[in-house]
Scaffold this motif. Structure first.
Motif, PDB file in Angstrom:
ATOM      1  N   THR A 183      -0.494  -1.894  -7.738  1.00 34.29           N
ATOM      2  CA  THR A 183       0.412  -3.011  -7.483  1.00 34.29           C
ATOM      3  C   THR A 183       1.136  -3.371  -8.752  1.00 34.29           C
ATOM      4  O   THR A 183       0.723  -4.049  -9.751  1.00 34.29           O
ATOM      5  CB  THR A 183      -0.202  -4.065  -6.778  1.00 34.29           C
ATOM      6  OG1 THR A 183      -0.886  -3.780  -5.577  1.00 34.29           O
ATOM      7  CG2 THR A 183       0.828  -5.027  -6.313  1.00 34.29           C
ATOM      8  N   GLU A 184       2.361  -3.224  -8.810  1.00 36.46           N
ATOM      9  CA  GLU A 184       3.220  -3.887  -9.755  1.00 36.46           C
ATOM     10  C   GLU A 184       3.780  -4.900  -9.466  1.00 36.46           C
ATOM     11  O   GLU A 184       4.392  -5.463  -8.394  1.00 36.46           O
ATOM     12  CB  GLU A 184       4.318  -2.768 -10.051  1.00 36.46           C
ATOM     13  CG  GLU A 184       5.052  -3.129 -11.407  1.00 36.46           C
ATOM     14  CD  GLU A 184       5.921  -1.837 -11.846  1.00 36.46           C
ATOM     15  OE1 GLU A 184       7.385  -2.156 -11.888  1.00 36.46           O
ATOM     16  OE2 GLU A 184       5.759  -0.752 -11.898  1.00 36.46           O
ATOM     17  N   GLY A 194      -6.488  -8.195  -6.696  1.00 29.37           N
ATOM     18  CA  GLY A 194      -7.575  -7.604  -7.340  1.00 29.37           C
ATOM     19  C   GLY A 194      -8.965  -8.353  -6.944  1.00 29.37           C
ATOM     20  O   GLY A 194      -9.818  -7.719  -7.624  1.00 29.37           O
ATOM     21  N   LEU A 195      -8.819  -9.332  -6.103  1.00 34.64           N
ATOM     22  CA  LEU A 195     -10.141  -9.719  -5.540  1.00 34.64           C
ATOM     23  C   LEU A 195     -10.926  -8.695  -4.845  1.00 34.64           C
ATOM     24  O   LEU A 195     -10.583  -7.910  -4.233  1.00 34.64           O
ATOM     25  CB  LEU A 195      -9.740 -10.692  -4.474  1.00 34.64           C
ATOM     26  CG  LEU A 195      -9.351 -12.079  -4.870  1.00 34.64           C
ATOM     27  CD1 LEU A 195      -8.663 -13.010  -3.689  1.00 34.64           C
ATOM     28  CD2 LEU A 195     -10.011 -12.869  -5.820  1.00 34.64           C
ATOM     29  N   TYR A 240     -13.202 -10.044 -11.455  1.00 34.04           N
ATOM     30  CA  TYR A 240     -12.822  -9.249 -12.567  1.00 34.04           C
ATOM     31  C   TYR A 240     -11.592  -8.079 -12.128  1.00 34.04           C
ATOM     32  O   TYR A 240     -11.877  -7.544 -11.184  1.00 34.04           O
ATOM     33  CB  TYR A 240     -13.738  -8.330 -13.247  1.00 34.04           C
ATOM     34  CG  TYR A 240     -13.293  -7.690 -14.484  1.00 34.04           C
ATOM     35  CD1 TYR A 240     -12.881  -8.059 -15.682  1.00 34.04           C
ATOM     36  CD2 TYR A 240     -13.178  -6.342 -14.467  1.00 34.04           C
ATOM     37  CE1 TYR A 240     -12.570  -7.336 -16.787  1.00 34.04           C
ATOM     38  CE2 TYR A 240     -12.869  -5.497 -15.471  1.00 34.04           C
ATOM     39  CZ  TYR A 240     -12.621  -6.162 -16.642  1.00 34.04           C
ATOM     40  OH  TYR A 240     -12.166  -5.291 -17.774  1.00 34.04           O
ATOM     41  N   CYS A 241     -10.550  -7.969 -13.069  1.00 31.39           N
ATOM     42  CA  CYS A 241      -9.660  -6.772 -12.655  1.00 31.39           C
ATOM     43  C   CYS A 241      -9.053  -6.494 -13.941  1.00 31.39           C
ATOM     44  O   CYS A 241      -9.223  -7.190 -14.889  1.00 31.39           O
ATOM     45  CB  CYS A 241      -8.608  -7.567 -11.500  1.00 31.39           C
ATOM     46  SG  CYS A 241      -7.406  -8.611 -12.067  1.00 31.39           S
ATOM     47  N   MET A 243       3.642  -5.713 -15.186  1.00 34.59           N
ATOM     48  CA  MET A 243       2.336  -5.861 -15.021  1.00 34.59           C
ATOM     49  C   MET A 243       1.998  -4.830 -13.764  1.00 34.59           C
ATOM     50  O   MET A 243       2.547  -5.002 -12.630  1.00 34.59           O
ATOM     51  CB  MET A 243       1.821  -7.031 -14.638  1.00 34.59           C
ATOM     52  CG  MET A 243       1.904  -8.053 -15.824  1.00 34.59           C
ATOM     53  SD  MET A 243       1.505  -9.775 -15.179  1.00 34.59           S
ATOM     54  CE  MET A 243       2.861 -10.104 -14.317  1.00 34.59           C
ATOM     55  N   THR A 244       0.806  -4.097 -13.994  1.00 32.48           N
ATOM     56  CA  THR A 244       0.519  -3.190 -12.901  1.00 32.48           C
ATOM     57  C   THR A 244      -1.188  -3.352 -12.632  1.00 32.48           C
ATOM     58  O   THR A 244      -1.813  -3.457 -13.738  1.00 32.48           O
ATOM     59  CB  THR A 244       0.699  -1.730 -13.330  1.00 32.48           C
ATOM     60  OG1 THR A 244       2.142  -1.695 -13.484  1.00 32.48           O
ATOM     61  CG2 THR A 244       0.239  -0.633 -12.072  1.00 32.48           C
ATOM     62  N   LEU A 245      -1.386  -3.829 -11.568  1.00 32.96           N
ATOM     63  CA  LEU A 245      -2.976  -3.911 -11.310  1.00 32.96           C
ATOM     64  C   LEU A 245      -3.498  -2.418 -11.216  1.00 32.96           C
ATOM     65  O   LEU A 245      -3.071  -1.699 -10.382  1.00 32.96           O
ATOM     66  CB  LEU A 245      -3.132  -4.701  -9.939  1.00 32.96           C
ATOM     67  CG  LEU A 245      -4.679  -4.719  -9.339  1.00 32.96           C
ATOM     68  CD1 LEU A 245      -5.564  -5.469 -10.430  1.00 32.96           C
ATOM     69  CD2 LEU A 245      -4.792  -5.298  -8.025  1.00 32.96           C
TER      70      LEU A 245
END
Length: 123
Positions: free
Chosen positions: A6-7, A46-47, A102-103, A118-120
């Motif tokens: 995900t960006e 990110g959960l 944590y991600c 930002m990208t997950l």
């Protein structure tokens, strides 16, 4: 089947860009990331163990940084907390315990403007 990374919308990390290549880079980057509004980071996506990100402060950790084609690419680990949100009913047995989360997020900083996407990452 897992979802693609995900960006998030762009932010700016000008102090980190200015510190690139100096011994202070890691500390400056960590501080600048930790001062961001948590809602601008992909923490909810990110959960892994909970359903809602808490308001508690989060911590960043530099994993790797490199410069490539006009971008400063930073991979960082983000430590934060979440809760499993219940229905808030009087008889709801769901405890309101915080769970550690944590991600890993990739920050792509434009070396001219400091605009940062930002990208997950799925790690």
């Amino acid at each position: 089947m897992s979802e693609p990374p995900t960006e998030q919308p762009a932010i700016r990390l000008p102090h980190s860009l200015s510190a690139w290549g100096t011994p202070a880079f890691e500390a400056v980057l960590k501080q600048e990331i930790e001062q961001l509004d948590s809602a601008k980071l992909p923490l909810q996506q990110g959960l892994a163990r909970s359903s809602h990100v808490t308001e508690r402060p989060f911590q960043a950790m530099l994993i790797r940084a490199s410069e490539d084609a006009g971008l400063l690419r930073v991979k960082a680990g983000i430590f934060y907390t979440g809760i499993i949100a219940g229905c808030s009913c009087a008889d709801d047995p769901t405890p309101i315990d915080e769970l550690n989360e944590y991600c890993v997020v990739q920050f792509d900083i434009d070396t001219t403007t400091a605009a940062t996407t930002m990208t997950l990452l799925e790690e």
